[in-house]
Design a protein around this motif. Structure first.
Motif, PDB file in Angstrom:
ATOM      1  N   GLY A  96       0.802  -1.214   0.000  1.00 17.74           N
ATOM      2  CA  GLY A  96       0.000   0.000   0.000  1.00 17.74           C
ATOM      3  C   GLY A  96       0.831   1.259   0.000  1.00 17.74           C
ATOM      4  N   VAL A  97       0.318   2.277  -0.671  1.00 17.64           N
ATOM      5  CA  VAL A  97       0.939   3.599  -0.683  1.00 17.64           C
ATOM      6  C   VAL A  97       0.081   4.532   0.159  1.00 17.64           C
ATOM      7  CG1 VAL A  97       1.976   3.253  -2.964  1.00 17.64           C
ATOM      8  CG2 VAL A  97      -0.268   4.341  -2.791  1.00 17.64           C
ATOM      9  N   THR A  98       0.631   5.684   0.502  1.00 15.57           N
ATOM     10  CA  THR A  98      -0.085   6.652   1.317  1.00 15.57           C
ATOM     11  C   THR A  98      -1.447   6.974   0.721  1.00 15.57           C
ATOM     12  OG1 THR A  98       2.007   7.625   2.025  1.00 15.57           O
ATOM     13  CG2 THR A  98       0.029   8.983   2.292  1.00 15.57           C
ATOM     14  N   GLY A  99      -2.474   6.917   1.577  1.00 17.13           N
ATOM     15  CA  GLY A  99      -3.831   7.240   1.161  1.00 17.13           C
ATOM     16  C   GLY A  99      -4.598   6.072   0.577  1.00 17.13           C
ATOM     17  N   THR A 128     -10.274 -10.179   8.879  1.00 18.51           N
ATOM     18  CA  THR A 128      -9.679  -9.204   7.971  1.00 18.51           C
ATOM     19  C   THR A 128     -10.540  -7.948   7.959  1.00 18.51           C
ATOM     20  OG1 THR A 128     -10.847 -10.065   6.043  1.00 18.51           O
ATOM     21  CG2 THR A 128      -8.664 -10.963   6.472  1.00 18.51           C
ATOM     22  N   TYR A 129      -9.893  -6.817   7.757  1.00 19.28           N
ATOM     23  CA  TYR A 129     -10.600  -5.553   7.650  1.00 19.28           C
ATOM     24  C   TYR A 129      -9.797  -4.578   6.821  1.00 19.28           C
ATOM     25  CZ  TYR A 129      -7.820  -4.785  11.918  1.00 19.28           C
ATOM     26  OH  TYR A 129      -6.808  -4.723  12.836  1.00 19.28           O
ATOM     27  N   ARG A 130     -10.476  -3.540   6.364  1.00 21.29           N
ATOM     28  CA  ARG A 130      -9.887  -2.552   5.474  1.00 21.29           C
ATOM     29  C   ARG A 130      -9.398  -1.355   6.285  1.00 21.29           C
ATOM     30  NH1 ARG A 130      -9.254  -2.396   0.441  1.00 21.29           N
ATOM     31  NH2 ARG A 130     -10.538  -4.214   0.074  1.00 21.29           N
ATOM     32  N   VAL A 131      -8.200  -0.882   5.933  1.00 21.45           N
ATOM     33  CA  VAL A 131      -7.599   0.260   6.616  1.00 21.45           C
ATOM     34  C   VAL A 131      -6.990   1.202   5.578  1.00 21.45           C
ATOM     35  CG1 VAL A 131      -7.085  -1.026   8.736  1.00 21.45           C
ATOM     36  CG2 VAL A 131      -5.399  -0.945   6.912  1.00 21.45           C
ATOM     37  N   GLU A 132      -6.642   2.385   6.008  1.00 21.02           N
ATOM     38  CA  GLU A 132      -5.993   3.357   5.125  1.00 21.02           C
ATOM     39  C   GLU A 132      -4.549   3.564   5.555  1.00 21.02           C
ATOM     40  OE1 GLU A 132      -6.232   8.044   3.889  1.00 21.02           O
ATOM     41  OE2 GLU A 132      -8.065   7.034   4.511  1.00 21.02           O
ATOM     42  N   THR A 151      -1.225   5.582   6.063  1.00 22.10           N
ATOM     43  CA  THR A 151      -0.887   6.986   6.278  1.00 22.10           C
ATOM     44  C   THR A 151       0.534   7.269   5.802  1.00 22.10           C
ATOM     45  OG1 THR A 151       0.021   6.724   8.495  1.00 22.10           O
ATOM     46  CG2 THR A 151      -2.367   7.041   8.327  1.00 22.10           C
ATOM     47  N   ARG A 152       0.879   8.506   5.814  1.00 21.38           N
ATOM     48  CA  ARG A 152       2.190   8.965   5.370  1.00 21.38           C
ATOM     49  C   ARG A 152       3.329   8.331   6.162  1.00 21.38           C
ATOM     50  NH1 ARG A 152       4.087  15.176   5.474  1.00 21.38           N
ATOM     51  NH2 ARG A 152       4.579  14.610   7.594  1.00 21.38           N
ATOM     52  N   HIS A 153       3.063   8.036   7.415  1.00 21.91           N
ATOM     53  CA  HIS A 153       4.119   7.485   8.282  1.00 21.91           C
ATOM     54  C   HIS A 153       4.081   5.962   8.339  1.00 21.91           C
ATOM     55  CE1 HIS A 153       4.889  11.562   9.478  1.00 21.91           C
ATOM     56  NE2 HIS A 153       3.618  11.706   9.771  1.00 21.91           N
ATOM     57  N   GLY A 154       3.203   5.347   7.547  1.00 26.31           N
ATOM     58  CA  GLY A 154       3.113   3.891   7.526  1.00 26.31           C
ATOM     59  C   GLY A 154       2.203   3.333   8.599  1.00 26.31           C
ATOM     60  N   VAL A 155       1.815   4.178   9.568  1.00 27.30           N
ATOM     61  CA  VAL A 155       0.814   3.750  10.553  1.00 27.30           C
ATOM     62  C   VAL A 155      -0.507   3.694   9.808  1.00 27.30           C
ATOM     63  CG1 VAL A 155      -0.397   4.412  12.675  1.00 27.30           C
ATOM     64  CG2 VAL A 155       2.060   4.797  12.477  1.00 27.30           C
ATOM     65  N   ILE A 156      -1.382   2.840  10.237  1.00 27.74           N
ATOM     66  CA  ILE A 156      -2.614   2.631   9.503  1.00 27.74           C
ATOM     67  C   ILE A 156      -3.815   3.046  10.353  1.00 27.74           C
ATOM     68  CG2 ILE A 156      -4.078   0.852   8.519  1.00 27.74           C
ATOM     69  CD1 ILE A 156      -1.583  -0.544   7.616  1.00 27.74           C
ATOM     70  N   ASP A 157      -4.715   3.786   9.739  1.00 28.85           N
ATOM     71  CA  ASP A 157      -5.966   4.180  10.389  1.00 28.85           C
ATOM     72  C   ASP A 157      -7.068   3.246   9.938  1.00 28.85           C
ATOM     73  OD1 ASP A 157      -4.951   6.483  11.673  1.00 28.85           O
ATOM     74  OD2 ASP A 157      -5.109   7.613   9.826  1.00 28.85           O
ATOM     75  N   SER A 158      -7.870   2.792  10.885  1.00 25.91           N
ATOM     76  CA  SER A 158      -8.964   1.880  10.557  1.00 25.91           C
ATOM     77  C   SER A 158     -10.081   2.618   9.831  1.00 25.91           C
ATOM     78  CB  SER A 158      -9.517   1.256  11.835  1.00 25.91           C
ATOM     79  OG  SER A 158     -10.579   0.403  11.523  1.00 25.91           O
ATOM     80  N   LEU A 159     -10.579   2.033   8.746  1.00 28.57           N
ATOM     81  CA  LEU A 159     -11.687   2.593   8.003  1.00 28.57           C
ATOM     82  C   LEU A 159     -12.996   1.937   8.402  1.00 28.57           C
ATOM     83  CD1 LEU A 159     -10.219   2.771   4.404  1.00 28.57           C
ATOM     84  CD2 LEU A 159     -10.403   4.594   6.062  1.00 28.57           C
ATOM     85  N   SER A 160     -12.911   0.685   8.816  1.00 22.45           N
ATOM     86  CA  SER A 160     -14.112  -0.030   9.217  1.00 22.45           C
ATOM     87  C   SER A 160     -13.786  -0.910  10.399  1.00 22.45           C
ATOM     88  CB  SER A 160     -14.652  -0.864   8.059  1.00 22.45           C
ATOM     89  OG  SER A 160     -13.694  -1.812   7.666  1.00 22.45           O
ATOM     90  N   GLY A 161     -14.738  -1.013  11.261  1.00 27.24           N
ATOM     91  CA  GLY A 161     -14.592  -1.603  12.448  1.00 27.24           C
ATOM     92  C   GLY A 161     -14.364  -2.750  13.114  1.00 27.24           C
TER      93      GLY A 161
END
Length: 91
Positions: free
Chosen positions: A59-62, A75-79, A81-91
């Motif tokens: 994955g790339v940023t965004g 399994t779940y979908r995440v986004e 981030t620029r720093h490689g940390v991932i923000d959860s999109l769904s719960g």
């Protein structure tokens, strides 16, 4: 985001001298690789939860990618981030 956002990227389309370079003209750097253990971060107001997961895709940023919780197998979908940390999109 400024010119610094392009550092470390490669051009994928020709750009003439003096022309602006757009993100569409560059190959973005992969921040997360398939099989990599990543940190998933979920924030809700003052509460922040972090958990480990395994990336199932590069994955790339965004970009939205799938990750797997190694404990539950869920399994779940995440986004990414620029720093490689991932923000959860769904719960």
């Amino acid at each position: 985001s400024g010119p610094g956002a392009l550092i470390g990227h490669r051009l994928i389309a020709p750009v003439s001298a003096g022309q602006p370079i757009y993100l569409d003209n560059v190959h973005q750097r992969i921040r997360v690789h398939s099989g990599q253990t990543v940190t998933v971060q979920v924030e809700d107001g003052a509460v922040m939860i972090r958990a480990s997961a395994v990336a199932m895709q590069d994955g790339v940023t965004g970009q939205s990618i799938l990750v797997r919780n190694p404990s539950t197998g869920r399994t779940y979908r995440v986004e990414v981030t620029r720093h490689g940390v991932i923000d959860s999109l769904s719960g």
